[in-house]
Design a protein around this motif. Structure first.
Motif, PDB file in Angstrom:
ATOM      1  N   SER A 111      14.711 -42.228  15.331  1.00 40.94           N
ATOM      2  CA  SER A 111      15.465 -41.799  14.157  1.00 40.94           C
ATOM      3  C   SER A 111      15.789 -40.312  14.166  1.00 40.94           C
ATOM      4  O   SER A 111      16.609 -39.853  13.379  1.00 40.94           O
ATOM      5  CB  SER A 111      14.702 -42.162  12.876  1.00 40.94           C
ATOM      6  OG  SER A 111      13.405 -41.577  12.866  1.00 40.94           O
ATOM      7  N   GLY A 112      15.172 -39.542  15.039  1.00 48.97           N
ATOM      8  CA  GLY A 112      15.493 -38.128  15.156  1.00 48.97           C
ATOM      9  C   GLY A 112      16.651 -37.850  16.094  1.00 48.97           C
ATOM     10  O   GLY A 112      16.997 -36.691  16.328  1.00 48.97           O
ATOM     11  N   CYS A 113      17.270 -38.915  16.637  1.00 47.99           N
ATOM     12  CA  CYS A 113      18.372 -38.755  17.596  1.00 47.99           C
ATOM     13  C   CYS A 113      19.719 -38.923  16.893  1.00 47.99           C
ATOM     14  O   CYS A 113      19.859 -39.718  15.964  1.00 47.99           O
ATOM     15  CB  CYS A 113      18.244 -39.759  18.734  1.00 47.99           C
ATOM     16  SG  CYS A 113      16.792 -39.478  19.774  1.00 47.99           S
ATOM     17  N   ASP A 114      20.710 -38.216  17.379  1.00 43.37           N
ATOM     18  CA  ASP A 114      22.034 -38.211  16.766  1.00 43.37           C
ATOM     19  C   ASP A 114      22.883 -39.401  17.183  1.00 43.37           C
ATOM     20  O   ASP A 114      23.857 -39.743  16.509  1.00 43.37           O
ATOM     21  CB  ASP A 114      22.769 -36.927  17.137  1.00 43.37           C
ATOM     22  CG  ASP A 114      21.952 -35.690  16.783  1.00 43.37           C
ATOM     23  OD1 ASP A 114      21.773 -35.441  15.585  1.00 43.37           O
ATOM     24  OD2 ASP A 114      21.465 -35.011  17.716  1.00 43.37           O
ATOM     25  N   LEU A 115      22.529 -40.032  18.303  1.00 46.24           N
ATOM     26  CA  LEU A 115      23.269 -41.199  18.791  1.00 46.24           C
ATOM     27  C   LEU A 115      22.281 -42.160  19.429  1.00 46.24           C
ATOM     28  O   LEU A 115      21.461 -41.767  20.260  1.00 46.24           O
ATOM     29  CB  LEU A 115      24.328 -40.771  19.823  1.00 46.24           C
ATOM     30  CG  LEU A 115      25.170 -41.878  20.448  1.00 46.24           C
ATOM     31  CD1 LEU A 115      25.982 -42.621  19.386  1.00 46.24           C
ATOM     32  CD2 LEU A 115      26.114 -41.303  21.508  1.00 46.24           C
ATOM     33  N   PHE A 116      22.370 -43.426  19.020  1.00 44.71           N
ATOM     34  CA  PHE A 116      21.476 -44.477  19.502  1.00 44.71           C
ATOM     35  C   PHE A 116      22.345 -45.506  20.210  1.00 44.71           C
ATOM     36  O   PHE A 116      23.209 -46.134  19.593  1.00 44.71           O
ATOM     37  CB  PHE A 116      20.751 -45.082  18.297  1.00 44.71           C
ATOM     38  CG  PHE A 116      19.714 -46.125  18.611  1.00 44.71           C
ATOM     39  CD1 PHE A 116      19.227 -46.317  19.888  1.00 44.71           C
ATOM     40  CD2 PHE A 116      19.200 -46.917  17.590  1.00 44.71           C
ATOM     41  CE1 PHE A 116      18.260 -47.273  20.154  1.00 44.71           C
ATOM     42  CE2 PHE A 116      18.230 -47.888  17.843  1.00 44.71           C
ATOM     43  CZ  PHE A 116      17.760 -48.057  19.128  1.00 44.71           C
ATOM     44  N   VAL A 117      22.150 -45.679  21.529  1.00 44.01           N
ATOM     45  CA  VAL A 117      23.008 -46.533  22.348  1.00 44.01           C
ATOM     46  C   VAL A 117      22.371 -47.914  22.524  1.00 44.01           C
ATOM     47  O   VAL A 117      21.226 -48.024  22.979  1.00 44.01           O
ATOM     48  CB  VAL A 117      23.260 -45.894  23.731  1.00 44.01           C
ATOM     49  CG1 VAL A 117      24.159 -46.788  24.577  1.00 44.01           C
ATOM     50  CG2 VAL A 117      23.896 -44.516  23.566  1.00 44.01           C
ATOM     51  N   VAL A 118      23.129 -48.963  22.157  1.00 44.84           N
ATOM     52  CA  VAL A 118      22.704 -50.339  22.389  1.00 44.84           C
ATOM     53  C   VAL A 118      23.818 -51.072  23.130  1.00 44.84           C
ATOM     54  O   VAL A 118      24.858 -50.476  23.449  1.00 44.84           O
ATOM     55  CB  VAL A 118      22.329 -51.048  21.067  1.00 44.84           C
ATOM     56  CG1 VAL A 118      21.063 -50.443  20.483  1.00 44.84           C
ATOM     57  CG2 VAL A 118      23.468 -50.964  20.060  1.00 44.84           C
ATOM     58  N   HIS A 119      23.641 -52.384  23.378  1.00 47.17           N
ATOM     59  CA  HIS A 119      24.467 -52.996  24.409  1.00 47.17           C
ATOM     60  C   HIS A 119      25.176 -54.294  24.032  1.00 47.17           C
ATOM     61  O   HIS A 119      25.734 -54.949  24.915  1.00 47.17           O
ATOM     62  CB  HIS A 119      23.618 -53.207  25.666  1.00 47.17           C
ATOM     63  CG  HIS A 119      23.043 -51.931  26.187  1.00 47.17           C
ATOM     64  ND1 HIS A 119      23.817 -50.945  26.747  1.00 47.17           N
ATOM     65  CD2 HIS A 119      21.776 -51.442  26.171  1.00 47.17           C
ATOM     66  CE1 HIS A 119      23.060 -49.921  27.079  1.00 47.17           C
ATOM     67  NE2 HIS A 119      21.816 -50.197  26.736  1.00 47.17           N
TER      68      HIS A 119
ATOM     69  N   PRO B 238      31.507 -30.434  13.755  1.00 48.86           N
ATOM     70  CA  PRO B 238      30.325 -30.098  12.940  1.00 48.86           C
ATOM     71  C   PRO B 238      29.531 -31.353  12.625  1.00 48.86           C
ATOM     72  O   PRO B 238      30.095 -32.449  12.481  1.00 48.86           O
ATOM     73  CB  PRO B 238      30.942 -29.493  11.668  1.00 48.86           C
ATOM     74  CG  PRO B 238      32.314 -30.076  11.592  1.00 48.86           C
ATOM     75  CD  PRO B 238      32.768 -30.255  13.017  1.00 48.86           C
ATOM     76  N   ARG B 239      28.213 -31.231  12.543  1.00 47.58           N
ATOM     77  CA  ARG B 239      27.372 -32.398  12.299  1.00 47.58           C
ATOM     78  C   ARG B 239      26.101 -31.976  11.582  1.00 47.58           C
ATOM     79  O   ARG B 239      25.660 -30.827  11.685  1.00 47.58           O
ATOM     80  CB  ARG B 239      27.004 -33.114  13.603  1.00 47.58           C
ATOM     81  CG  ARG B 239      26.120 -32.292  14.528  1.00 47.58           C
ATOM     82  CD  ARG B 239      25.832 -32.993  15.843  1.00 47.58           C
ATOM     83  NE  ARG B 239      24.842 -32.311  16.638  1.00 47.58           N
ATOM     84  CZ  ARG B 239      25.082 -31.301  17.439  1.00 47.58           C
ATOM     85  NH1 ARG B 239      26.316 -30.850  17.563  1.00 47.58           N
ATOM     86  NH2 ARG B 239      24.107 -30.733  18.122  1.00 47.58           N
ATOM     87  N   VAL B 240      25.540 -32.911  10.871  1.00 48.85           N
ATOM     88  CA  VAL B 240      24.220 -32.719  10.278  1.00 48.85           C
ATOM     89  C   VAL B 240      23.206 -33.329  11.229  1.00 48.85           C
ATOM     90  O   VAL B 240      23.238 -34.546  11.488  1.00 48.85           O
ATOM     91  CB  VAL B 240      24.123 -33.396   8.896  1.00 48.85           C
ATOM     92  CG1 VAL B 240      22.718 -33.235   8.326  1.00 48.85           C
ATOM     93  CG2 VAL B 240      25.170 -32.820   7.946  1.00 48.85           C
TER      94      VAL B 240
END
Length: 406
Positions: A140-148, A357-359
């Motif tokens: 949950s601390g990552c900005d992008l979570f890759v699934v398939h 820009p991103r949070v």
């Protein structure tokens, strides 16, 4: 992009994701030292060059993004050295290709405070159905979570809506399911082993006996037990009852071959494929190899095979012994992992995160109730395996000493 992996499955996955990046991207791949760090042989297999190298064993894959022959293998670094590398190279993106607890510690502690803050990317290297809260929480601390698969995107989106935290969800076709030539056919039946399922010795023995029965009935077939790791090698998940060791202890009651290395090389010569729930089943489907997914031990989240419901591949040990392999349902394939390449959006989402820009995402595990779990995870990335084992032995000796005194 700096990619950091902690085990063989994640290293293969990371090596291939790097190959998806647009031309001109600069990438670096390293392994963080933990008790499950891959051996030099596993590292070489994971990142070896060519489109068919480093492919899936039970999870993840190598392939187009893997390093070419002659290039140095990724170094194995301590967590502190990974931090120093990030400070020196100032990457735009850090791909944290690690097991969940290690992802959380690296992002929330080891790599926290980098300036400028990179985009943190993580994900899962294989089948992730059903989606779990645990997988989301750790990342949950990552900005992008890759699934398939689109099914995985939908399930994790539901979890994100309930729990909050995390960043974008990106879709990428599993690396080893890229368009490739189909298998040429052969005389080999390949069983893809897994460390986690089934766990019980008796169940593993029953699989070996069914394979041996098939080999006895069909002398024209070469029945191969494809191992995730050789005895003594570490892998993503611990394996209590190693198949090759079990076979020796059973007295080798039949004609089986045991092999490590590339799954793809095995499938290129396969007439049939069998597993309990390995991601390698998807590679077999992609290559047109008739397959069987065993349901004798249940179809459940625990067995990691719920995703195969409706695939037409579920069968029994008795059917394995008879060589009854099947073809996957076209409708099931479309919904699970075989979506059109144009649906993949993870690189576009990543470009937007880097440019705009991103949070920054913040971990949901920052509270005091998670402090003990994070301390345990921190040991995995800070203490070399030999020191860790020595510490365990010392603790056991102290316990015995205290027990003797009382």
């Amino acid at each position: 992009m700096l990619a950091v992996a902690d085990s063989d499955s994640y290293l293969k996955w990371a090596a291939c994701l790097l190959g998806d990046l647009p031309d001109g991207c600069v990438t670096e791949l390293v392994v963080v030292r933990t008790p499950i760090a891959p051996s030099p042989e596993q590292i070489a297999a994971a990142v070896s060059g060519g489109p068919s190298a480093g492919r899936s064993d039970s999870q993840g894959g190598g392939g187009p993004g893997a390093r070419q022959d002659g290039e140095p293998a990724p170094p194995v670094l301590s967590a502190r050295s990974v931090r120093r590398l990030a400070e020196r190279t100032r990457p735009d993106v850090i791909l944290v290709a690690c097991t969940g607890p290690v992802v959380d510690v690296l992002v929330a502690e080891v790599l926290d405070g980098l300036r400028p803050r990179p985009v943190f990317v993580s994900g899962l290297p294989g089948i992730s159905v059903p989606a779990t809260e645990k997988a989301w929480l750790f990342r949950s601390g990552c900005d992008l979570f890759v699934v398939h698969s689109e099914r995985e995107v939908a399930e994790f989106a539901d979890i994100a809506a309930r729990l909050g935290g995390g960043g974008e969800l990106g879709l990428a076709r599993l690396p080893f399911l890229r368009p490739e030539a189909a298998a040429g056919g052969g005389n080999r039946v390949v069983f893809a082993t897994q460390a986690k399922v089934p766990r019980e010795r008796e169940r593993r023995e029953s699989i070996l006996l069914s394979l041996a029965e098939l080999a006895g009935r069909r002398p024209d077939l070469d029945v191969v037990v494809k191992l995730r790791a050789l005895e003594g090698e570490r892998q993503t998940h611990n394996e209590r009852h190693h198949y090759q060791r079990l076979w020796r202890e059973m007295g080798e009651p039949g004609r089986l071959t045991f092999a490590a290395g590339s799954m793809r090389e095995q499938l290129e010569r396969a007439a049939g494929f069998v597993t309990v729930s390995s991601t390698a089943a998807l590679e077999a489907i992609a290559m047109g190899v008739p397959s069987l997914v065993l349901r004798d031990f249940g179809v459940s989240a625990e067995m990691i095979n719920l995703v195969f419901e409706g695939s037409d591949l579920l069968g029994t040990l008795e059917e394995l012994a008879q060589g009854d392999f099947r073809t996957a349902s076209a409708a099931w394939c479309a919904a699970n992992y075989f979506h059109p390449a144009g649906r993949d959006d993870w690189t576009g989402l990543l470009a937007g995160l880097v440019a705009g820009p991103r949070v920054p995402a913040r971990s949901l595990l920052d509270g005091p109730e998670h402090a003990a779990a994070r301390r345990r995870a921190r040991l995995r990335v800070e203490v070399p395996p030999k020191m860790l084992r020595a510490g365990y032995r010392a603790k056991r000796r102290m316990r015995r000493y205290l027990k003797a005194l009382t």
